[in-house]
Design an enzyme around this catalytic site. Structure first.
Site, PDB file in Angstrom:
ATOM      1  N   CYS A   1      -1.708  -3.453   1.473  1.00  0.00           N
ATOM      2  CA  CYS A   1      -0.760  -2.613   0.757  1.00  0.00           C
ATOM      3  C   CYS A   1       0.362  -3.468   0.138  1.00  0.00           C
ATOM      4  CB  CYS A   1      -0.217  -1.525   1.681  1.00  0.00           C
ATOM      5  SG  CYS A   1       0.554  -0.150   0.784  1.00  0.00           S
TER       6      CYS A   1
ATOM      7  N   HIS B   1      -5.117   0.872   3.753  1.00  0.00           N
ATOM      8  CA  HIS B   1      -4.724   0.475   5.110  1.00  0.00           C
ATOM      9  C   HIS B   1      -5.927   0.406   6.055  1.00  0.00           C
ATOM     10  CE1 HIS B   1      -0.305   0.395   4.825  1.00  0.00           C
ATOM     11  NE2 HIS B   1      -0.515   1.240   3.819  1.00  0.00           N
TER      12      HIS B   1
ATOM     13  N   GLU C   1      -6.252  -1.320   8.641  1.00  0.00           N
ATOM     14  CA  GLU C   1      -5.857  -1.474  10.043  1.00  0.00           C
ATOM     15  C   GLU C   1      -5.841  -0.141  10.782  1.00  0.00           C
ATOM     16  OE1 GLU C   1      -2.032  -0.223   8.200  1.00  0.00           O
ATOM     17  OE2 GLU C   1      -3.743  -1.447   7.592  1.00  0.00           O
TER      18      GLU C   1
END
Length: 237
Positions: free
Chosen positions: A110, A209, A211
Site C-alpha cells: 500500500c 494488503h 498481510e
C-alpha cells in the site's frame, strides 16, 4: 537459520493496561505473523533517518502501509485530504534507497508501493475520488474494497497470483506515474495496483494488503528471495 525481515513501523499513540496514549512503535500483527508463517523472522524498524546500517543485519525489507507521503517529494503541494508523517518518509526513503543499492529483496504494501514509486521518480494522485469519481478503493473507515486485479501475463505478480485475482485494498491515493518502475497489474478502473522492478532480484509493490490474509504467495516469495540473500551473505563470510 530463518532470514530476518525488517518491517517499517508506525509511531502512534497507543494504550494498554494502565498506560494511555503513549507514543509507540508498532505495526499490525498481521505483518509479523505473515512473515513468520512464510518462514522468516520479523523485526520492527521504527523511523530513524540517521543511517541505513540496519540493512547489514537484515535479509529482506517490508515497507508497511500507513499515512500519505509528503507531496513535495513528488513535486506537488499538499491537498486538503492528504495527511502525512514526514519523519517516517525521511527514514523509509533512506532505507529503501540503500536497500535498492544493495539489491536487497523489498516488498512494498500500500503506502510501501507508493514509496517505491516516489523513490523511482514517479508521482501520486493525492485523492482518488477526485480522479476516478468513486470510492471503491476505500469504501469506508476500516472497510477494505474487494476487487479483481488485471495482471500482465508473464509478470512476477501474475506468476505469484495464479488464478486467484481478488485483492483487498484500502487507500485513497494511488500511482499516477510509476517513474522507472513497471506497472504489471491494474484495477478494473485502470488504476495501477502493482509495480515491479525487473532489473532487480525482488522488488515488488502491491497497492492492496496481502498481510491481512497472511498471503503466503507474497511473503513466501519475499522470504525465499531473502533466504538466497542470507545464503550468499554466509558464503561471503
Amino acid at each position: 537459520m530463518r532470514p530476518i525481515i525488517g518491517i517499517t513501523s508506525y509511531v502512534l499513540p497507543a494504550s494498554w493496561g494502565v498506560w494511555t496514549d503513549l507514543p509507540t512503535a508498532l505495526v499490525p500483527h498481521d505483518y509479523t505473523e505473515a512473515v513468520r508463517l512464510a518462514g522468516g523472522r520479523a523485526v520492527l524498524l521504527p523511523p530513524d533517518d540517521l543511517d541505513a546500517d540496519v540493512l547489514d543485519r537484515i535479509d529482506g525489507l517490508v515497507l508497511a502501509g500507513g499515512p500519505d507521503l509528503e507531496p513535495s517529494l513528488y513535486g506537488q503541494d499538499r491537498g486538503p485530504h492528504t495527511v502525512t508523517h514526514p519523519d517516517r518518509d525521511a527514514a523509509e526513503l533512506l532505507l529503501l534507497r540503500a536497500a535498492l543499492d544493495r539489491d536487497l529483496p523489498v516488498l512494498g504494501v500500500c503506502r510501501g508501493m507508493q514509496l517505491l514509486t516516489v523513490a523511482a521518480g514517479g508521482s501520486l494522485h493525492q485523492h482518488l475520488p477526485d480522479v476516478l469519481g468513486h470510492e471503491k478503493h476505500r469504501p469506508g473507515p476500516g472497510v477494505y474494497g474487494s476487487q479483481l486485479a488485471v495482471l500482465d501475463p508473464g509478470s512476477r505478480i501474475a506468476a505469484l497470483m495464479g488464478e486467484d485475482l481478488t485483492i483487498n485494498c484500502f487507500h485513497h491515493q494511488g500511482v499516477a506515474d510509476p517513474g522507472s518502475l513497471t506497472v504489471t497489474g491494474r484495477a478494473a478502473d485502470g488504476l495501477p495496483e502493482v509495480v515491479e522492478d525487473p532489473e532487480r532480484r525482488f522488488v515488488l509493490g502491491v497497492q492492496w494488503h496481502p498481510e491481512v490474509s497472511r498471503d503466503h504467495r507474497f511473503f513466501g516469495a519475499l522470504v525465499a528471495a531473502a533466504s538466497k540473500e542470507l545464503t550468499q551473505a554466509c558464503a561471503d563470510r
